[in-house]
Design an enzyme around this catalytic site. Structure first.
Site, PDB file in Angstrom:
ATOM      1  N   VAL A   1      26.888  43.438  36.400  1.00  0.00           N
ATOM      2  CA  VAL A   1      25.588  43.235  37.060  1.00  0.00           C
ATOM      3  C   VAL A   1      24.903  44.543  37.459  1.00  0.00           C
ATOM      4  O   VAL A   1      23.785  44.530  37.946  1.00  0.00           O
ATOM      5  CB  VAL A   1      25.667  42.291  38.286  1.00  0.00           C
ATOM      6  CG1 VAL A   1      25.952  40.865  37.862  1.00  0.00           C
ATOM      7  CG2 VAL A   1      26.638  42.780  39.326  1.00  0.00           C
TER       8      VAL A   1
ATOM      9  N   TYR B   1      30.282  35.935  30.047  1.00  0.00           N
ATOM     10  CA  TYR B   1      30.214  34.697  30.838  1.00  0.00           C
ATOM     11  C   TYR B   1      29.649  33.527  30.036  1.00  0.00           C
ATOM     12  O   TYR B   1      30.161  33.228  28.976  1.00  0.00           O
ATOM     13  CB  TYR B   1      29.421  34.931  32.136  1.00  0.00           C
ATOM     14  CG  TYR B   1      29.673  36.282  32.729  1.00  0.00           C
ATOM     15  CD1 TYR B   1      30.947  36.603  33.186  1.00  0.00           C
ATOM     16  CD2 TYR B   1      28.690  37.248  32.787  1.00  0.00           C
ATOM     17  CE1 TYR B   1      31.214  37.858  33.703  1.00  0.00           C
ATOM     18  CE2 TYR B   1      28.954  38.496  33.309  1.00  0.00           C
ATOM     19  CZ  TYR B   1      30.209  38.796  33.758  1.00  0.00           C
ATOM     20  OH  TYR B   1      30.469  40.022  34.251  1.00  0.00           O
TER      21      TYR B   1
ATOM     22  N   LYS C   1      36.552  45.090  34.730  1.00  0.00           N
ATOM     23  CA  LYS C   1      37.567  44.047  34.481  1.00  0.00           C
ATOM     24  C   LYS C   1      38.347  44.321  33.195  1.00  0.00           C
ATOM     25  O   LYS C   1      39.469  43.853  33.041  1.00  0.00           O
ATOM     26  CB  LYS C   1      36.899  42.663  34.458  1.00  0.00           C
ATOM     27  CG  LYS C   1      36.393  42.273  35.846  1.00  0.00           C
ATOM     28  CD  LYS C   1      35.487  41.060  35.884  1.00  0.00           C
ATOM     29  CE  LYS C   1      34.991  40.849  37.323  1.00  0.00           C
ATOM     30  NZ  LYS C   1      33.875  39.936  37.465  1.00  0.00           N
TER      31      LYS C   1
ATOM     32  N   SER D   1      31.367  44.476  36.610  1.00  0.00           N
ATOM     33  CA  SER D   1      32.384  43.680  35.886  1.00  0.00           C
ATOM     34  C   SER D   1      32.958  44.363  34.656  1.00  0.00           C
ATOM     35  O   SER D   1      33.946  43.879  34.097  1.00  0.00           O
ATOM     36  CB  SER D   1      31.794  42.337  35.476  1.00  0.00           C
ATOM     37  OG  SER D   1      31.842  41.462  36.569  1.00  0.00           O
TER      38      SER D   1
ATOM     39  N   TYR E   1      39.141  44.688  44.822  1.00  0.00           N
ATOM     40  CA  TYR E   1      38.193  44.175  43.815  1.00  0.00           C
ATOM     41  C   TYR E   1      36.809  44.827  43.976  1.00  0.00           C
ATOM     42  O   TYR E   1      36.204  45.280  43.003  1.00  0.00           O
ATOM     43  CB  TYR E   1      38.097  42.646  43.922  1.00  0.00           C
ATOM     44  CG  TYR E   1      37.033  42.044  43.038  1.00  0.00           C
ATOM     45  CD1 TYR E   1      37.236  41.898  41.671  1.00  0.00           C
ATOM     46  CD2 TYR E   1      35.794  41.646  43.562  1.00  0.00           C
ATOM     47  CE1 TYR E   1      36.243  41.367  40.847  1.00  0.00           C
ATOM     48  CE2 TYR E   1      34.804  41.117  42.754  1.00  0.00           C
ATOM     49  CZ  TYR E   1      35.037  40.985  41.399  1.00  0.00           C
ATOM     50  OH  TYR E   1      34.045  40.476  40.584  1.00  0.00           O
TER      51      TYR E   1
END
Ligand code: GLN
Length: 305
Positions: free
Chosen positions: A259, A241, A67, A64, A189
């Site tokens: 992760v 998050y 991103k 992530s 993705y």
């Protein structure tokens, strides 16, 4: 050797007992094979210094953290039009949650949860003829390393098991908030998540965010100062998050996790700090990594607050 080297050496020793406490991500089979014993940390300063400890040069799956790169590219390309399709509020929910998306009629809370990142990926496909090649070019430019690449095995592994992301993409499509085909968006993705970089690569690649949008080494402008400020703000409020509050409380810097066990934190005007430790806590953030960053801002008595 300046004080930063001594500090990260001390931190590496201190977090060692925690390495076994986290759980390596198993829902992506290729990641489950990584040893939880790995630990690396690097500090890159805007003045050009670099401090490293442990496995700081070993490449890992940034997941992530990617991103931030896709967001920076899309913000630069389409500006405020992005916010018609995705919000910019903390989600307070797990990164792969479906529930909020239904309550909020298919508009994801922010670009750093999976649903929001899928929107950014959809836009990447619309805006770039070859989105993966363009992303690679951007990341290589930011990190000043032409060797950075995708890990095809990790991308395939996630494709085989990424049912939740497939559900999120289909859900977005059902609300009319995904333009491209679900399969295509997922393929891009999963590849962006499979980018393979070291702590040193990431610390260098994020330096533009510590320096008002310009890479302090090359003098190249990666984004404008306003965008850099906004990206840092989004990392602060949405980068970890449902642990953004915890991260702000304990570390006190804008950050982004993945992760794969990496976390990047930015101290504007000064430095970028990256840590890698694959064992995760229940929120999917590196357990020892969070502690290492907390110790860094504690020992240096520095944070944005
Ligand atoms: N590729 C992972 C996923 O989509 C990324 C999640 C993460 O790093 N938090 O589930």
């Amino acid at each position: 050797m300046t004080a930063y080297q001594d500090i990260i050496e001390k931190i590496a020793l201190e977090v060692k007992p925690l390495l076994q406490e986290g759980k390596v991500a198993t829902y992506i089979p290729a990641l489950s094979r990584i040893s939880p014993e790995k630990f690396g940390m690097s500090v890159a300063t805007v003045k050009g210094e670099l401090f490293t400890i442990g496995d700081a040069d070993e490449k890992f799956s940034i997941q992530s953290i990617s991103k931030v790169f896709t967001l920076a590219m899309i913000m630069d390309r389409i500006g405020d039009a992005l916010w018609e399709r995705v919000g910019r509020e903390a989600s307070g929910n797990p990164f792969n949650s479906l529930i909020q998306l239904e309550y909020e009629n298919g508009k994801p809370r922010n670009p750093f949860i999976n649903a929001g990142a899928l929107i950014v990926t959809d836009l990447m496909i619309l805006e770039n003829k070859d989105p993966l090649q363009d992303l690679l070019g951007f990341v290589r430019k930011c990190a000043n390393n032409p060797e950075i690449g995708f890990d095809a095995e990790v991308a395939l592994s996630e494709k085989m098991t990424g049912h939740r992301n497939a559900a999120l993409a289909s859900f977005l499509k059902s609300y009319g908030n995904l333009v491209n085909e679900v399969e295509r968006v997922l393929d891009i993705y999963f590849h962006q998540c499979s980018l393979s970089m070291s702590c040193v690569d990431l610390s260098r690649a994020f330096l533009f965010l510590a320096n008002g949008g310009t890479d302090p080494r090359s003098g190249k402008m990666i984004c404008g100062p306003r965008q850099a400020k906004r990206i840092n703000a989004l990392m602060q409020t949405c980068g970890l998050y449902d642990e953004c509050g915890e991260f702000a409380y304990r570390v006190g810097l804008p950050g982004k996790s993945g992760v794969g066990g990496g976390i990047v934190a930015v101290m504007p005007g000064e430095l970028v700090l990256t840590v890698w430790s694959p064992g995760l806590n229940p929120s999917g953030n590196s357990l020892a990594g969070m502690k290492a960053l907390e110790l860094f801002t504690t020992y240096t008595a520095r944070s944005i607050f």
